[in-house]
Write a protein that holds these residues in place. Sequence first.
Motif, mmCIF file in Angstrom:
data_model
loop_
_atom_site.group_PDB
_atom_site.id
_atom_site.type_symbol
_atom_site.label_atom_id
_atom_site.label_comp_id
_atom_site.label_asym_id
_atom_site.label_seq_id
_atom_site.Cartn_x
_atom_site.Cartn_y
_atom_site.Cartn_z
ATOM 1 N N LYS A 17 0.821 -1.237 0.026
ATOM 2 C CA LYS A 17 0.212 -0.081 0.009
ATOM 3 C C LYS A 17 0.770 1.221 0.117
ATOM 4 O O LYS A 17 0.207 2.328 -0.182
ATOM 5 N N LYS A 18 2.155 1.250 -0.034
ATOM 6 C CA LYS A 18 3.076 2.243 0.078
ATOM 7 C C LYS A 18 3.017 2.873 -1.423
ATOM 8 O O LYS A 18 3.069 2.314 -2.289
ATOM 9 N N VAL A 23 8.368 7.177 -2.221
ATOM 10 C CA VAL A 23 9.730 6.585 -1.927
ATOM 11 C C VAL A 23 10.807 7.200 -2.910
ATOM 12 O O VAL A 23 11.847 7.324 -2.461
ATOM 13 N N GLY A 24 10.227 7.516 -4.215
ATOM 14 C CA GLY A 24 11.040 8.009 -5.002
ATOM 15 C C GLY A 24 11.668 9.677 -4.780
ATOM 16 O O GLY A 24 12.659 9.894 -4.793
ATOM 17 N N ASN A 78 13.891 -0.072 -2.991
ATOM 18 C CA ASN A 78 12.786 0.239 -2.179
ATOM 19 C C ASN A 78 11.398 0.013 -3.117
ATOM 20 O O ASN A 78 10.428 -0.393 -2.658
ATOM 21 N N ILE A 79 11.520 0.927 -4.313
ATOM 22 C CA ILE A 79 10.537 0.762 -5.233
ATOM 23 C C ILE A 79 10.195 -0.748 -5.693
ATOM 24 O O ILE A 79 9.344 -1.123 -6.004
ATOM 25 N N THR A 80 11.498 -1.358 -5.884
ATOM 26 C CA THR A 80 11.287 -2.844 -6.198
ATOM 27 C C THR A 80 10.523 -3.616 -5.339
ATOM 28 O O THR A 80 9.649 -4.641 -5.683
ATOM 29 N N SER A 81 10.761 -3.241 -3.996
ATOM 30 C CA SER A 81 10.192 -4.110 -2.830
ATOM 31 C C SER A 81 8.821 -3.980 -2.771
ATOM 32 O O SER A 81 8.143 -4.637 -2.377
ATOM 33 N N ILE A 82 8.597 -2.527 -2.900
ATOM 34 C CA ILE A 82 6.981 -2.367 -2.941
ATOM 35 C C ILE A 82 6.213 -3.011 -4.186
ATOM 36 O O ILE A 82 5.496 -3.707 -4.059
ATOM 37 N N ASN A 83 6.970 -3.021 -5.361
ATOM 38 C CA ASN A 83 6.235 -3.548 -6.710
ATOM 39 C C ASN A 83 6.491 -4.974 -6.333
ATOM 40 O O ASN A 83 4.983 -5.814 -6.576
ATOM 41 N N ASN A 84 7.382 -6.046 -5.583
ATOM 42 C CA ASN A 84 7.213 -7.235 -5.333
ATOM 43 C C ASN A 84 5.986 -7.733 -4.351
ATOM 44 O O ASN A 84 5.381 -8.563 -4.353
#
Length: 165
Positions: A17-18, A23-24, A78-84
């Motif tokens: 949900k972030k 984050v960017g 961080n963005i990859t973590s949110i996408n995953n």
Amino acid sequence: MTQDTTKEIQTLENRSKKNRWLVGILFLISPVGYFYTNRYLLAIITTIIYFILVTTVEEYEAISILWLLFIIGITVENITSINNAKEKVKFLQGNSPQSGNNASNPNLMILKALENNGEMTASQIILATELTPQIVKETLFTLEQEQLVYGYNREDDGVIVYKNT
């Protein structure tokens, strides 16, 4: 369902949900992005690395380039973590029409599937709910302990089936 699995699902849902754009934007203060995604250990580690980087490199231009690469790497991770997390939550919840409000509650999904179909095998429950086999097995075990469902061998073929009590 075990407490660890439930906690893992909740963590994934919270991270999914972030906001990726936030984050960017937070890349300028790199550890803040990790705090925002609730990954405190990584925030502490990146802060330590950042201070080591700043204190050991003596040339300003070298610090600028290393710092820029460091924060871009952190932001991308961080963005990859949110996408995953979004993908895993989508996979766990399934894309079925019945996965509306009850998608995050495997207990209700399984109980409703059993109510609609009568008796079902574990594989039929997996197909009906689109939950992972591990979650279905753990949830069925919990539901049996709470005496909400029961499993038995079907007389005609001996297959284990589950039914609401």
